[in-house]
Design a protein around this motif. Structure first.
Motif, mmCIF file in Angstrom:
data_model
loop_
_atom_site.group_PDB
_atom_site.id
_atom_site.type_symbol
_atom_site.label_atom_id
_atom_site.label_comp_id
_atom_site.label_asym_id
_atom_site.label_seq_id
_atom_site.Cartn_x
_atom_site.Cartn_y
_atom_site.Cartn_z
ATOM 1 N N PRO A 121 -51.113 5.299 -62.976
ATOM 2 C CA PRO A 121 -52.233 4.947 -61.939
ATOM 3 C C PRO A 121 -52.087 4.532 -60.717
ATOM 4 C CG PRO A 121 -52.094 3.483 -63.793
ATOM 5 C CD PRO A 121 -51.002 4.531 -64.095
ATOM 6 N N THR A 122 -53.005 4.776 -59.956
ATOM 7 C CA THR A 122 -53.020 3.958 -58.595
ATOM 8 C C THR A 122 -53.224 2.405 -58.663
ATOM 9 O OG1 THR A 122 -55.429 4.179 -58.005
ATOM 10 C CG2 THR A 122 -53.947 6.145 -57.349
ATOM 11 N N MET A 123 -52.783 1.737 -57.735
ATOM 12 C CA MET A 123 -53.022 0.270 -57.828
ATOM 13 C C MET A 123 -54.485 0.094 -57.811
ATOM 14 S SD MET A 123 -51.579 -2.151 -58.323
ATOM 15 C CE MET A 123 -50.328 -3.461 -57.800
ATOM 16 N N GLY A 124 -55.486 0.901 -57.489
ATOM 17 C CA GLY A 124 -56.882 0.816 -57.530
ATOM 18 C C GLY A 124 -57.509 1.086 -58.762
ATOM 19 N N ASP A 125 -56.644 2.229 -59.607
ATOM 20 C CA ASP A 125 -56.945 2.285 -60.876
ATOM 21 C C ASP A 125 -56.696 1.242 -61.778
ATOM 22 O OD1 ASP A 125 -58.004 4.586 -60.193
ATOM 23 O OD2 ASP A 125 -56.192 5.780 -60.805
ATOM 24 N N VAL A 126 -55.631 0.585 -61.660
ATOM 25 C CA VAL A 126 -54.988 -0.504 -62.442
ATOM 26 C C VAL A 126 -56.008 -1.653 -62.014
ATOM 27 C CG1 VAL A 126 -53.258 -2.160 -62.560
ATOM 28 C CG2 VAL A 126 -52.676 0.062 -62.458
ATOM 29 N N LEU A 127 -56.644 -2.218 -60.990
ATOM 30 C CA LEU A 127 -57.369 -3.229 -60.865
ATOM 31 C C LEU A 127 -58.675 -2.755 -61.478
ATOM 32 C CD1 LEU A 127 -56.539 -4.057 -56.914
ATOM 33 C CD2 LEU A 127 -56.027 -5.225 -59.124
ATOM 34 N N TRP A 128 -59.206 -1.627 -61.434
ATOM 35 C CA TRP A 128 -60.338 -1.348 -61.924
ATOM 36 C C TRP A 128 -60.159 -1.547 -63.599
ATOM 37 C CZ3 TRP A 128 -62.698 2.127 -65.688
ATOM 38 C CH2 TRP A 128 -64.000 1.908 -65.712
ATOM 39 N N TYR A 129 -59.381 -0.930 -64.212
ATOM 40 C CA TYR A 129 -59.210 -1.260 -65.600
ATOM 41 C C TYR A 129 -58.980 -2.510 -66.115
ATOM 42 C CZ TYR A 129 -58.705 3.779 -66.837
ATOM 43 O OH TYR A 129 -59.423 4.971 -67.136
ATOM 44 N N ALA A 147 -51.551 -0.152 -69.485
ATOM 45 C CA ALA A 147 -50.208 -0.453 -69.435
ATOM 46 C C ALA A 147 -49.345 0.577 -69.776
ATOM 47 C CB ALA A 147 -50.004 -1.632 -70.337
ATOM 48 N N LYS A 148 -50.015 1.467 -70.730
ATOM 49 C CA LYS A 148 -49.094 2.583 -71.343
ATOM 50 C C LYS A 148 -49.095 3.839 -70.200
ATOM 51 C CE LYS A 148 -50.045 6.305 -74.594
ATOM 52 N NZ LYS A 148 -51.151 6.983 -75.388
ATOM 53 N N LYS A 149 -50.079 3.752 -69.518
ATOM 54 C CA LYS A 149 -50.258 4.631 -68.251
ATOM 55 C C LYS A 149 -49.288 4.319 -67.232
ATOM 56 C CE LYS A 149 -55.112 6.342 -68.981
ATOM 57 N NZ LYS A 149 -56.175 6.328 -68.282
ATOM 58 N N CYS A 150 -49.074 3.057 -66.877
ATOM 59 C CA CYS A 150 -48.205 2.567 -65.887
ATOM 60 C C CYS A 150 -46.860 2.558 -66.294
ATOM 61 C CB CYS A 150 -48.522 0.930 -65.671
ATOM 62 S SG CYS A 150 -49.888 0.577 -64.888
ATOM 63 N N LEU A 151 -46.478 2.791 -67.623
ATOM 64 C CA LEU A 151 -45.079 2.979 -68.147
ATOM 65 C C LEU A 151 -44.774 4.653 -68.310
ATOM 66 C CD1 LEU A 151 -44.884 0.286 -70.819
ATOM 67 C CD2 LEU A 151 -44.029 0.305 -68.659
ATOM 68 N N TRP A 206 -40.395 -0.375 -76.933
ATOM 69 C CA TRP A 206 -40.722 -1.078 -78.086
ATOM 70 C C TRP A 206 -42.222 -1.043 -78.241
ATOM 71 C CZ3 TRP A 206 -41.324 -6.427 -80.007
ATOM 72 C CH2 TRP A 206 -41.460 -6.644 -81.250
ATOM 73 N N ALA A 207 -42.777 -1.599 -77.162
ATOM 74 C CA ALA A 207 -44.101 -1.682 -76.990
ATOM 75 C C ALA A 207 -44.911 -0.249 -77.194
ATOM 76 C CB ALA A 207 -44.763 -2.418 -75.799
ATOM 77 N N LEU A 208 -44.496 0.678 -76.467
ATOM 78 C CA LEU A 208 -44.950 1.946 -76.556
ATOM 79 C C LEU A 208 -44.665 2.695 -77.833
ATOM 80 C CD1 LEU A 208 -43.762 3.549 -73.001
ATOM 81 C CD2 LEU A 208 -46.179 3.077 -73.952
ATOM 82 N N HIS A 209 -43.644 2.409 -78.609
ATOM 83 C CA HIS A 209 -43.363 2.752 -79.820
ATOM 84 C C HIS A 209 -44.357 2.196 -80.930
ATOM 85 C CE1 HIS A 209 -41.153 4.300 -83.438
ATOM 86 N NE2 HIS A 209 -41.273 2.878 -84.125
ATOM 87 N N CYS A 210 -44.721 0.898 -80.591
ATOM 88 C CA CYS A 210 -45.561 0.256 -81.511
ATOM 89 C C CYS A 210 -46.954 0.782 -81.412
ATOM 90 C CB CYS A 210 -45.536 -1.171 -81.324
ATOM 91 S SG CYS A 210 -43.957 -2.154 -82.142
ATOM 92 N N HIS A 211 -47.453 1.195 -79.941
ATOM 93 C CA HIS A 211 -48.365 1.664 -79.688
ATOM 94 C C HIS A 211 -48.876 3.062 -80.552
ATOM 95 C CE1 HIS A 211 -51.590 3.836 -77.332
ATOM 96 N NE2 HIS A 211 -52.130 2.727 -77.329
#
Length: 129
Positions: A64-72, A52-56, A18-23
């Protein structure tokens, strides 16, 4: 117990979809808690939703890698803090302009001082030293 976990997993999956759809529709801000909506900087929210979108992503290779998530997430935090500092400065400036102090200067008009200007007598009649 297993049925409850599966049911919760289906609720979470539906929420993510639903969140992706709303995005995609550009209405993601509408599903946010109104209390938080007023407090989150738009740039911070944009950064947070993009990661969050990339993670889904359906494909693991696109996540994304965990490092990318932390950076963002760090970037989003900095954006939020920068906005808070900017808002604080704006509030301080508005407080200063609304609570200006006025100074009254006595020009000596109607003054009953018998020796007006004595304070500056050396300036008016300079005497060699």
């Amino acid at each position: 117990m297993v049925a409850e976990e599966e049911e919760e997993k289906l609720e979470q999956i539906s929420l993510a979809e639903w969140a992706l759809h709303c995005h995609q529709l550009g209405t993601l801000h509408q599903i946010m808690d109104p209390f938080l909506r007023e407090k989150i900087d738009p740039e911070c929210f944009k950064t947070f939703t993009e990661i969050a979108k990339k993670c889904l992503s359906d494909k693991g290779s696109e996540r994304p890698t965990m490092g990318d998530v932390l950076w963002y997430l760090e970037l989003a935090r900095q954006q939020q803090e920068a906005n808070a500092v900017e808002e604080k400065m704006c509030l301080e400036m508005s407080d200063r302009t609304t609570s200006e102090t006025f100074v009254t200067i006595d020009l000596g008009i109607g003054n009953s001082d018998p020796t007006p200007g004595v304070e500056f007598s050396e300036l008016l009649a300079p005497v060699g030293r």
